[in-house]
Scaffold this motif. Structure first.
Motif, PDB file in Angstrom:
ATOM      1  N   GLN A  22      -5.829  -5.960   3.511  1.00  0.00           N
ATOM      2  CA  GLN A  22      -5.714  -7.392   3.737  1.00  0.00           C
ATOM      3  C   GLN A  22      -5.490  -7.736   5.205  1.00  0.00           C
ATOM      4  O   GLN A  22      -5.670  -8.886   5.611  1.00  0.00           O
ATOM      5  CB  GLN A  22      -4.565  -7.959   2.904  1.00  0.00           C
ATOM      6  CG  GLN A  22      -3.187  -7.454   3.310  1.00  0.00           C
ATOM      7  CD  GLN A  22      -2.092  -7.952   2.379  1.00  0.00           C
ATOM      8  OE1 GLN A  22      -2.310  -8.122   1.187  1.00  0.00           O
ATOM      9  NE2 GLN A  22      -0.921  -8.198   2.925  1.00  0.00           N
ATOM     10  N   ASP A  79      -7.766   5.707   1.551  1.00  0.00           N
ATOM     11  CA  ASP A  79      -8.351   4.601   2.306  1.00  0.00           C
ATOM     12  C   ASP A  79      -9.050   5.162   3.534  1.00  0.00           C
ATOM     13  O   ASP A  79      -8.403   5.652   4.462  1.00  0.00           O
ATOM     14  CB  ASP A  79      -7.252   3.614   2.712  1.00  0.00           C
ATOM     15  CG  ASP A  79      -7.812   2.381   3.404  1.00  0.00           C
ATOM     16  OD1 ASP A  79      -9.053   2.263   3.480  1.00  0.00           O
ATOM     17  OD2 ASP A  79      -7.018   1.545   3.864  1.00  0.00           O
ATOM     18  N   PRO A  99      -4.349  -1.750  -9.264  1.00  0.00           N
ATOM     19  CA  PRO A  99      -5.637  -1.992  -9.937  1.00  0.00           C
ATOM     20  C   PRO A  99      -6.254  -0.679 -10.419  1.00  0.00           C
ATOM     21  O   PRO A  99      -6.248   0.329  -9.710  1.00  0.00           O
ATOM     22  CB  PRO A  99      -6.492  -2.642  -8.843  1.00  0.00           C
ATOM     23  CG  PRO A  99      -5.514  -3.156  -7.830  1.00  0.00           C
ATOM     24  CD  PRO A  99      -4.357  -2.218  -7.872  1.00  0.00           C
ATOM     25  N   TYR A 129      -7.226 -11.826  -9.053  1.00  0.00           N
ATOM     26  CA  TYR A 129      -7.407 -12.126  -7.636  1.00  0.00           C
ATOM     27  C   TYR A 129      -6.071 -12.606  -7.082  1.00  0.00           C
ATOM     28  O   TYR A 129      -5.407 -13.456  -7.687  1.00  0.00           O
ATOM     29  CB  TYR A 129      -8.476 -13.202  -7.424  1.00  0.00           C
ATOM     30  CG  TYR A 129      -9.869 -12.767  -7.813  1.00  0.00           C
ATOM     31  CD1 TYR A 129     -10.605 -11.932  -6.990  1.00  0.00           C
ATOM     32  CD2 TYR A 129     -10.442 -13.196  -9.012  1.00  0.00           C
ATOM     33  CE1 TYR A 129     -11.882 -11.525  -7.345  1.00  0.00           C
ATOM     34  CE2 TYR A 129     -11.717 -12.799  -9.374  1.00  0.00           C
ATOM     35  CZ  TYR A 129     -12.433 -11.960  -8.533  1.00  0.00           C
ATOM     36  OH  TYR A 129     -13.693 -11.554  -8.881  1.00  0.00           O
ATOM     37  N   LYS A 130      -5.699 -12.063  -5.916  1.00  0.00           N
ATOM     38  CA  LYS A 130      -4.430 -12.428  -5.291  1.00  0.00           C
ATOM     39  C   LYS A 130      -4.701 -13.003  -3.906  1.00  0.00           C
ATOM     40  O   LYS A 130      -5.481 -12.440  -3.138  1.00  0.00           O
ATOM     41  CB  LYS A 130      -3.517 -11.204  -5.172  1.00  0.00           C
ATOM     42  CG  LYS A 130      -3.233 -10.504  -6.491  1.00  0.00           C
ATOM     43  CD  LYS A 130      -2.421  -9.238  -6.258  1.00  0.00           C
ATOM     44  CE  LYS A 130      -2.243  -8.446  -7.541  1.00  0.00           C
ATOM     45  NZ  LYS A 130      -1.496  -7.185  -7.301  1.00  0.00           N
ATOM     46  N   ASN A 174     -10.729 -10.549   5.801  1.00  0.00           N
ATOM     47  CA  ASN A 174     -10.001 -10.932   4.595  1.00  0.00           C
ATOM     48  C   ASN A 174      -9.096 -12.138   4.815  1.00  0.00           C
ATOM     49  O   ASN A 174      -8.217 -12.413   4.004  1.00  0.00           O
ATOM     50  CB  ASN A 174      -9.176  -9.754   4.080  1.00  0.00           C
ATOM     51  CG  ASN A 174     -10.043  -8.671   3.471  1.00  0.00           C
ATOM     52  OD1 ASN A 174     -11.081  -8.963   2.898  1.00  0.00           O
ATOM     53  ND2 ASN A 174      -9.633  -7.428   3.606  1.00  0.00           N
ATOM     54  N   SER A 231      -5.526 -10.673  -0.850  1.00  0.00           N
ATOM     55  CA  SER A 231      -4.563  -9.578  -0.936  1.00  0.00           C
ATOM     56  C   SER A 231      -5.244  -8.278  -1.337  1.00  0.00           C
ATOM     57  O   SER A 231      -6.206  -8.258  -2.100  1.00  0.00           O
ATOM     58  CB  SER A 231      -3.466  -9.921  -1.951  1.00  0.00           C
ATOM     59  OG  SER A 231      -2.525  -8.876  -2.053  1.00  0.00           O
ATOM     60  N   GLY A 232      -4.729  -7.179  -0.818  1.00  0.00           N
ATOM     61  CA  GLY A 232      -5.251  -5.851  -1.109  1.00  0.00           C
ATOM     62  C   GLY A 232      -4.787  -4.876  -0.052  1.00  0.00           C
ATOM     63  O   GLY A 232      -4.068  -5.231   0.888  1.00  0.00           O
ATOM     64  N   LYS A 233      -5.221  -3.608  -0.178  1.00  0.00           N
ATOM     65  CA  LYS A 233      -4.764  -2.581   0.751  1.00  0.00           C
ATOM     66  C   LYS A 233      -5.298  -2.789   2.160  1.00  0.00           C
ATOM     67  O   LYS A 233      -4.739  -2.274   3.117  1.00  0.00           O
ATOM     68  CB  LYS A 233      -5.163  -1.197   0.245  1.00  0.00           C
ATOM     69  CG  LYS A 233      -6.663  -0.981   0.119  1.00  0.00           C
ATOM     70  CD  LYS A 233      -6.949   0.390  -0.450  1.00  0.00           C
ATOM     71  CE  LYS A 233      -8.450   0.623  -0.596  1.00  0.00           C
ATOM     72  NZ  LYS A 233      -8.744   1.944  -1.178  1.00  0.00           N
ATOM     73  N   GLU A 244      -8.833   1.261  -8.276  1.00  0.00           N
ATOM     74  CA  GLU A 244      -8.446   2.143  -7.176  1.00  0.00           C
ATOM     75  C   GLU A 244      -8.009   3.523  -7.657  1.00  0.00           C
ATOM     76  O   GLU A 244      -7.713   4.401  -6.847  1.00  0.00           O
ATOM     77  CB  GLU A 244      -7.318   1.501  -6.363  1.00  0.00           C
ATOM     78  CG  GLU A 244      -7.722   0.201  -5.680  1.00  0.00           C
ATOM     79  CD  GLU A 244      -6.606  -0.377  -4.843  1.00  0.00           C
ATOM     80  OE1 GLU A 244      -5.573   0.310  -4.702  1.00  0.00           O
ATOM     81  OE2 GLU A 244      -6.756  -1.497  -4.338  1.00  0.00           O
ATOM     82  N   ASN A 300      -5.121  -3.477 -14.699  1.00  0.00           N
ATOM     83  CA  ASN A 300      -4.046  -3.084 -13.801  1.00  0.00           C
ATOM     84  C   ASN A 300      -3.036  -2.196 -14.511  1.00  0.00           C
ATOM     85  O   ASN A 300      -2.787  -2.343 -15.718  1.00  0.00           O
ATOM     86  CB  ASN A 300      -3.313  -4.321 -13.253  1.00  0.00           C
ATOM     87  CG  ASN A 300      -4.200  -5.195 -12.395  1.00  0.00           C
ATOM     88  OD1 ASN A 300      -4.399  -4.943 -11.223  1.00  0.00           O
ATOM     89  ND2 ASN A 300      -4.757  -6.236 -13.006  1.00  0.00           N
TER      90      ASN A 300
END
Length: 520
Positions: free
Chosen positions: A38, A177, A156, A96-97, A43, A34-36, A159, A142
């Motif tokens: 993903q 991004d 997070p 971690y997601k 990923n 997971s993340g911006k 970022e 976070n």
């Protein structure tokens, strides 16, 4: 004992029992980190839970994320759109997601965590009320915002690029991004109104509530992301986007502070640096080419052009210890850099972005006796209504104007000279049309001075760029009839030889003086 398939076999004289052992690990496929970003293919991978902890491996790149049993601090299960998420909290406050689990995976992971890790998996419920008020706090690494004790959003600290307090508002800025497409929506700033406390709580607080919240962010995040620049340059004149800016260099990005707008440039987004002389003989242009353009409303800036005076001295101090500078940059940078402004800024930019500064070559365009003349290193011309300077470089054309443009030679199919036919031999200017290999269109540069024709022709021929129509009068380019400016042009030499052969055949000098030879 165990048989070849790992099963326990208990035997006696009369009976034999077959007992299946519990699996040592579980594996889950098609799990996204997971993340911006993903949605990227790299990923997506496989998550494995085993006696030693958790391990995730990218299907495309093979990169591995490992969470050891001893570092595990919490396991959480969340419902997300169309799937479920497993959140692992580890030592140091990191999280971690992993997305993409099914509802039936919950019991498997929960039981394994309890039996193997002696950890209870917690069910976390998200808030879907849509309220814009609640409780904000810093939890580990976070920024957490909750509504009625339910999680609404989580950002997070890694970022966060900057956090400032403006009256009762905490302004949190995130790094843009650099992989986002022009139509993508990216969170780049968030403002939180932090009400002023009352009663005894207000008496014990230093500063406003917003300032205290910002200080918590700075303490929890990296110093360089919280506002400490590693190097800074004040009042830097920039041609594109136009204005004077304060340039701050951070660990992973630079920031341009202007009177009206601010811009953040990720170092990973910088594809090339160019240091080119301006024709006025006083300025140097430091050009930053970006893989993804900066955006301000509907305007995009694929290049940032700094206009730096040559004779202005500059000294800058890098806010790092000498041993850390040596570790990060090696011999490329010293703690104190001094010299003329273009050289110092270009050197610092090169060290931070890890990009080599591209400059003119002595054997390049007009690299002979005119190499010391800044006016001879570029060609004045126009692209549509934009007038600027065209720089023929080693691997590309760089056009510096209000709308800069780069044309890479490896993408050029051919170059066509226009308005150089015999019937236009008296014209003072000519045009060139650059045709691209991939058929994406053409780039036309107009109103080039005729005295650069021969040198440009020689340059393109030397670069082995195909000339689409070699249709030029033998005298084109001799603006003043000055033989000192002549260049060994293969086409011109061939035309001269053909004319000399015709002269010898006809033996009539008077007629040949007025003769106009057709182009081939």
């Amino acid at each position: 004992w165990r048989d070849s398939e790992g099963c326990c076999v208990l035997a006696s004289r009369r009976h034999c029992w077959l007992v299946m052992s519990a699996p040592d690990s579980h594996q889950f496929g098609n799990i996204q980190l997971s993340g911006k970003d993903q949605q990227r293919d790299e990923n997506s991978g496989t998550l494995k839970v085993h006696a030693g902890g958790f391990g995730w491996k990218s299907r495309k790149t093979g990169n591995i994320i490992s969470v050891q049993k001893a570092d595990l601090r919490g396991v959480e299960w969340l419902k997300i759109p169309h799937a479920y998420q497993l959140k692992l909290r580890v030592k140091g406050g990191f999280v971690y997601k992993f997305n993409g689990f099914r509802s039936q995976d919950k019991d498997t992971i929960k039981m394994y965590c309890k039996d193997t890790f002696e950890a209870d998996m917690e069910d976390v419920h998200m808030s879907y009320k849509g309220w814009n008020w609640g409780e904000g706090s810093i939890e580990g690494q976070n920024i957490v915002f909750k509504v009625e004790k339910r999680l609404a959003l989580e950002i997070p600290l890694s970022e966060v690029t900057q956090a400032t307090a403006v009256k009762n508002e905490a302004v949190i800025e995130m790094a843009d991004d650099d992989t986002a497409m022009p139509d993508d929506e990216v969170l780049v700033e968030m403002r939180l109104h932090v009400p002023a406390p009352t009663g005894e709580e207000a008496a014990d607080m230093d500063g406003t509530a917003a300032e205290n919240f910002v200080n918590q962010i700075k303490e929890g995040g990296d110093l360089e992301k919280a506002g400490l620049a590693l190097a800074s340059f004040e009042d830097v004149p920039i041609q594109v986007p136009r204005g004077r800016y304060e340039v701050e260099m951070f660990d992973k990005f630079m920031k341009l502070h202007g009177k009206t707008f601010d811009y953040k440039v990720m170092y990973s987004n910088v594809s090339a640096l160019y240091l080119l002389p301006k024709p006025d003989g006083y300025h140097m242009a430091l050009c930053i080419t970006l893989e993804h353009a900066l955006r301000q409303g509907q305007t995009q800036y694929p290049h940032v052009i700094l206009q730096l005076p040559k004779d202005t001295p500059l000294e800058v101090t890098i806010n790092l210890e000498e041993d850390e500078i040596q570790e990060r940059f090696g011999e490329k940078l010293s703690q104190i850099e001094a010299g003329d402004m273009p050289s110092v800024i270009a050197k610092v930019f090169s060290a931070f972005t890890k990009r080599k500064v591209i400059a003119l070559k002595k054997d390049g365009f007009n690299g002979g006796s005119k190499a010391e003349d800044d006016r001879a290193t570029s060609i004045r011309c126009s692209v549509k209504a934009n007038e600027g300077q065209l720089y023929p470089l080693d691997k590309c054309f760089f056009f510096i104007a209000n709308k800069p443009m780069v044309v890479d030679f490896d993408k050029v199919g051919s170059v066509e000279f226009n308005r150089v036919q015999s019937n236009t031999s008296s014209a003072r200017t000519f045009d060139i049309t650059v045709h691209m290999k991939d058929g994406t269109g053409v780039n036309q540069f107009v109103n080039l001075q005729r005295n650069v024709y021969k040198e440009l022709y020689r340059f393109l021929t030397e670069k082995k760029i195909r000339i689409k129509n070699v249709a030029a009068n033998s005298n084109f380019g001799d603006a003043d009839g000055d033989d000192d400016d002549e260049v060994n042009d293969p086409y011109m030499e061939r035309m001269k030889r053909e004319r000399e052969q015709a002269d010898m055949a006809e033996d009539d000098d008077d007629d040949d003086e007025d003769e106009v030879w057709p182009s081939s």
